[in-house]
Write a protein that holds these residues in place. Structure first.
Motif, PDB file in Angstrom:
ATOM      1  N   ALA A 177     -10.019 -11.893  -5.836  1.00 47.23           N
ATOM      2  CA  ALA A 177      -8.932 -10.788  -6.286  1.00 47.23           C
ATOM      3  C   ALA A 177      -9.231 -10.146  -7.657  1.00 47.23           C
ATOM      4  CB  ALA A 177      -7.388 -11.561  -6.344  1.00 47.23           C
ATOM      5  N   GLU A 229      -5.084  -6.630  -8.618  1.00 48.27           N
ATOM      6  CA  GLU A 229      -4.203  -7.370  -7.623  1.00 48.27           C
ATOM      7  C   GLU A 229      -3.501  -8.549  -8.531  1.00 48.27           C
ATOM      8  OE1 GLU A 229      -7.596  -8.090  -5.022  1.00 48.27           O
ATOM      9  OE2 GLU A 229      -6.909  -7.061  -3.361  1.00 48.27           O
ATOM     10  N   ASN A 277      -0.551  -7.373  -9.775  1.00 51.96           N
ATOM     11  CA  ASN A 277       0.494  -7.077  -8.751  1.00 51.96           C
ATOM     12  C   ASN A 277       1.193  -8.393  -8.290  1.00 51.96           C
ATOM     13  OD1 ASN A 277       0.334  -4.397  -8.492  1.00 51.96           O
ATOM     14  ND2 ASN A 277      -1.318  -4.514  -7.259  1.00 51.96           N
ATOM     15  N   THR A 310      -3.529  -7.657   1.767  1.00 53.35           N
ATOM     16  CA  THR A 310      -4.734  -7.220   0.988  1.00 53.35           C
ATOM     17  C   THR A 310      -5.884  -6.947   2.068  1.00 53.35           C
ATOM     18  OG1 THR A 310      -5.313  -9.180   0.219  1.00 53.35           O
ATOM     19  CG2 THR A 310      -3.720  -8.032  -0.875  1.00 53.35           C
ATOM     20  N   GLU A 333      -8.705  -7.801   1.119  1.00 56.34           N
ATOM     21  CA  GLU A 333      -9.565  -9.253   1.048  1.00 56.34           C
ATOM     22  C   GLU A 333      -9.253 -10.366   2.026  1.00 56.34           C
ATOM     23  OE1 GLU A 333      -9.946  -6.960  -2.825  1.00 56.34           O
ATOM     24  OE2 GLU A 333      -8.003  -7.690  -1.602  1.00 56.34           O
TER      25      GLU A 333
END
Length: 464
Positions: A421, A425, A428, A458, A460
């Motif tokens: 991440a 991110e 967030n 996400t 990811e």
């Protein structure tokens, strides 16, 4: 992502086995996986289904004496049985303590493709699935001989129509192109002559058998061999070819670890596979133990099964409706027993179109709210029922450190869900779970669920 979680996903369908891998080590985990028993029982759902093509054809003849409504009802029941078979298989995937056998069965299912839509006999498709399950860790050459002689493959690839003087090349072509050697390692003459060798191989009671009156017994050349070759001799000739190991090692690497494995790895493991006389168990052991030590997280897009079963496992959903899971993965393009064509599911980027990504996000919302996976099909009674009761049927329980602060909880979930991440991110995540987060306050569980929901949407999270 935690390496044990990563490999639990790769060797199964969720993170359920992560602690076991951590506790006993990967090698012991693999040994337990290879030692799993083959379940030979016929599921009850097939009790009233035809058990052979002869039975199925008799059923079709008898339909002429029935009303159109009654005839339609019989075919509807067989279709419903095919849907129940998907749920039966998903249950096997989720209930197994060591799910690698089912993961490997699914791999072979997508390699030696045969579909219910074409074959139309549930029991035959079940037999095909059982051959793959029983031989999941066995010998590739042996499995090839068994599966090409299965009624499912002979029916799916039209070899019933392959007769002397009227050859059908479908099975001969796919045996070389998709099942063993791959394009560029054989000639068109090999395909034509292979059809001669397979002529007369027709549907039998338990498996396909040669019918003498349809055989072509003229001598021919096949991959450098000359003679009146039949299935076994043809497969023996295939497995003497220098490039025989590489198609399958590439596909195994793609299925478990890399969407785009490099040629060096493909040949390295392929050479070992040939050295091991095409035994699958030692090949898998070598691949998994060697790749386990590498930093290769995020090298593969999750298929729909891996995506949804990880979600249901993380949310500790007890007894999720397997029919609805089967429906969801079908919507995602992974229809069990019904691949789009003989090439099977393509995998890789095909698992992450904009539509599929949107569907995944919608499902994450549903599950995090404690609702069932419904996609709005009116004809599905299960789905209609879930719509009426969706707010009370699912109990969602996300495990997280109740003593941790926001950074610790974020780190814990990142470790379980994401392979990485970036700073944006992370920012967030911290906006959703603020620095003054207090797990003792009312609504703290919902706050962490909201963070979880955000994380699984996400890009990811789509990777393993």
């Amino acid at each position: 992502m935690n390496n044990h979680t990563l490999w639990s996903l790769r060797l199964g369908f969720s993170a359920k086995q992560a602690e076991t891998i951590k506790r006993i080590g990967l090698k012991n985990f693999l040994e337990h996986s290879f030692a799993t028993k083959f379940d030979s029982r016929i599921p009850n759902l097939l009790e009233n289904s035809p058990k052979s093509f002869k039975e199925y054809n008799e059923l079709k003849k008898n339909l002429k004496n029935l009303s159109p409504e009654d005839a339609k009802e019989i075919f509807k029941k067989e279709y419903q049985t095919s849907q129940e078979m998907k749920a039966w298989w998903i249950d096997k995937m989720t209930e197994s303590e060591f799910p690698l056998r089912e993961k490997m069965t699914c791999f072979w299912h997508n390699h030696f493709v045969s579909t219910y839509k074409k074959v139309n006999l549930n029991y035959c498709i079940f037999q095909h699935n059982q051959i793959l399950r029983e031989n999941a860790f066995g010998n590739f050459k042996t499995l090839t001989k068994k599966i090409v002689q299965s009624n499912a493959i002979v029916s799916y690839l039209d070899n019933n129509d392959n007769k002397k003087g009227k050859l059908n090349e479908n099975l001969s072509r796919e045996l070389l192109e998709l099942f063993t050697l791959g394009i560029g390692n054989y000639s068109e003459n090999d395909i034509k002559n292979g059809a001669k060798g397979l002529a007369g191989l027709s549907i039998g009671e338990e498996n396909a058998v040669y019918q003498k009156k349809f055989e072509d017994n003229e001598s021919f050349y096949y991959l450098g061999k000359k003679g009146n070759l039949k299935l076994d001799e043809m497969v023996d000739a295939i497995f003497e070819q220098p490039n025989i190991p590489y198609l399958i090692t590439r596909k195994i690497l793609k299925w478990f670890i890399y969407d785009n494995p490099n040629n060096e790895l493909v040949h390295y493991y392929g050479d070992y596979f040939k050295k091991m006389n095409f035994e699958i168990e030692p090949l898998l052991t070598k691949i998994f133990t060697k790749e386990f030590t590498k930093n290769n997280a995020g090298s593969k897009i999750k298929n729909p099964l891996e995506y949804v079963l990880q979600l249901t496992d993380e949310l500790n959903i007890q007894n999720p409706n397997s029919k609805l899971i089967a429906h969801f993965i079908t919507e995602q393009g992974m229809d069990l027993f019904n691949q789009p064509n003989v090439k099977g599911w393509l995998g890789g980027n095909s698992w992450l179109t904009s539509q599929i990504y949107l569907q995944r996000n919608n499902v994450a919302d549903l599950l995090c709210k404690g609702q069932y996976l419904n996609q709005g099909r009116k004809e599905n009674k299960d789905i209609s029922m879930m719509k009426q009761n969706q707010n009370r049927l699912l109990k969602v329980k996300l495990h997280w450190d109740k003593e941790g602060n926001n950074e610790q909880i974020i780190a814990e979930l990142k470790d379980r869900l994401l392979f990485q991440a970036d700073e944006t991110e992370q920012h967030n995540f911290e906006k959703l779970l603020k620095h003054d987060f207090d797990s003792k306050t009312e609504g703290s569980e919902n706050a962490v669920i909201r963070l979880f929901n955000f994380m699984v949407k996400t890009p990811e999270y789509q990777l393993i």
